[in-house]
Design a protein around this motif. Structure first.
Motif, short mmCIF file in Angstrom:
data_model
loop_
_atom_site.label_atom_id
_atom_site.label_comp_id
_atom_site.label_asym_id
_atom_site.label_seq_id
_atom_site.Cartn_x
_atom_site.Cartn_y
_atom_site.Cartn_z
N VAL A 23 -6.28 -22.93 127.05
CA VAL A 23 -7.67 -22.77 127.48
C VAL A 23 -8.59 -22.71 126.26
O VAL A 23 -9.65 -23.34 126.25
CB VAL A 23 -7.83 -21.52 128.38
CG1 VAL A 23 -9.29 -21.16 128.59
CG2 VAL A 23 -7.13 -21.74 129.72
N ARG A 24 -8.18 -21.99 125.23
CA ARG A 24 -8.99 -21.91 124.01
C ARG A 24 -9.22 -23.31 123.43
O ARG A 24 -10.32 -23.65 123.01
CB ARG A 24 -8.32 -21.02 122.97
CG ARG A 24 -9.14 -20.87 121.69
CD ARG A 24 -8.37 -20.23 120.56
NE ARG A 24 -7.87 -18.92 120.85
CZ ARG A 24 -8.53 -17.78 120.59
NH1 ARG A 24 -9.72 -17.83 120.06
NH2 ARG A 24 -7.98 -16.63 120.86
N GLU A 25 -8.17 -24.12 123.41
CA GLU A 25 -8.28 -25.49 122.91
C GLU A 25 -9.29 -26.29 123.73
O GLU A 25 -10.11 -27.02 123.17
CB GLU A 25 -6.90 -26.15 122.97
CG GLU A 25 -6.84 -27.51 122.33
CD GLU A 25 -5.43 -28.05 122.35
OE1 GLU A 25 -5.24 -29.17 122.90
OE2 GLU A 25 -4.52 -27.39 121.82
N GLN A 26 -9.26 -26.14 125.04
CA GLN A 26 -10.22 -26.83 125.91
C GLN A 26 -11.65 -26.35 125.65
O GLN A 26 -12.57 -27.17 125.56
CB GLN A 26 -9.86 -26.62 127.38
CG GLN A 26 -8.58 -27.30 127.81
CD GLN A 26 -8.72 -28.80 127.78
OE1 GLN A 26 -9.70 -29.36 128.28
NE2 GLN A 26 -7.76 -29.46 127.17
N VAL A 27 -11.81 -25.04 125.53
CA VAL A 27 -13.14 -24.46 125.31
C VAL A 27 -13.69 -24.93 123.96
O VAL A 27 -14.85 -25.33 123.87
CB VAL A 27 -13.07 -22.92 125.37
CG1 VAL A 27 -14.35 -22.29 124.85
CG2 VAL A 27 -12.80 -22.47 126.81
N GLU A 28 -12.86 -24.91 122.93
CA GLU A 28 -13.32 -25.35 121.60
C GLU A 28 -13.60 -26.85 121.60
O GLU A 28 -14.52 -27.30 120.92
CB GLU A 28 -12.29 -24.96 120.55
CG GLU A 28 -12.25 -23.46 120.31
CD GLU A 28 -11.12 -23.01 119.41
OE1 GLU A 28 -10.26 -23.83 119.01
OE2 GLU A 28 -11.07 -21.79 119.10
N GLY A 29 -12.83 -27.62 122.36
CA GLY A 29 -13.06 -29.06 122.47
C GLY A 29 -14.41 -29.36 123.11
O GLY A 29 -15.09 -30.32 122.73
#
Length: 164
Positions: A155-161
Motif C-alpha cells: 500500500v505504501r508503494e501505491q501511495v508513494e507512486g
C-alpha cells in the motif's frame, strides 16, 4: 488522495474486523493514517448491524489493538471507491471477483496472506475461527499480523507512486 482498503470475510464479525484493526495500527505506526483508510465487510448480511464477535474483541484487546465496529455486507457499488479489496479466504476471493463489475475491479481483490512471504502458497486462507474456541482467534490474529507488514509495504508503494 486517499487510498482505500476493505477487508472482507463471511459475516464481518471475526476475521475481517480483526484484519481491519491490525491494519489500522500498522498504518498509524507508519504515519500514513492521513492518506490510508481501511474498513471491513462481509460477503453475507447475517450479522449486519452487530458488533464484532466478543472473542475477536478479547483477543484484539489482549494484544493492544482497538476496534470500534458494526458489521455490514459488502456492496458491488463499493468497487468504484476502493483501491484494494482484501479477501480472508479463497471462497471470499471467488465471491468478490464474481461480484466485481469490471476486470479492473476484479483485479483489486487479493488474498490477505498473499502478502505474507512465509505463508504456504498452496494454502493462503485465514481459517474461520467462529465455530471454535479462543485458540482459533489467536491463530487468526497471528496470520493477520504476519501478512499486515507486507500489505502495508504494498500500500505504501501505491501511495508513494500516486504522489510521484
Amino acid at each position: 488522495m486517499t487510498y482505500r482498503v476493505c477487508f472482507v470475510c463471511t459475516g464481518n464479525i471475526c476475521r475481517s474486523p480483526m484484519a481491519e484493526a491490525v491494519f489500522h495500527a500498522r498504518v498509524a505506526d507508519a504515519g500514513l493514517d492521513d492518506v490510508v483508510v481501511a474498513d471491513s465487510a462481509g460477503t453475507g448480511g447475517w450479522h449486519e448491524g452487530e458488533g464484532a464477535d466478543p472473542r475477536t474483541l478479547d483477543v484484539l484487546a489482549g494484544h493492544g489493538y482497538e476496534l470500534r465496529h458494526t458489521a455490514r455486507q459488502f456492496q458491488q457499488a463499493w468497487f468504484s471507491r476502493l483501491d484494494l479489496v482484501i479477501a480472508l479466504d479463497a471462497g471470499h476471493l471467488r465471491a468478490l471477483r464474481r461480484l466485481a463489475p469490471t476486470e479492473e475491479d476484479a483485479a483489486k481483490v487479493r488474498l490477505l496472506r498473499s502478502y505474507d512471504p512465509a505463508a504456504d502458497a498452496g494454502d493462503l486462507d485465514v481459517p474461520d475461527p467462529y465455530y471454535g474456541g479462543v485458540d482459533g482467534f489467536e491463530e487468526c490474529l497471528e496470520m493477520v499480523e504476519a501478512a499486515s507488514g507486507g500489505l502495508l509495504a504494498a500500500v505504501r508503494e501505491q501511495v508513494e507512486g500516486r504522489a510521484a
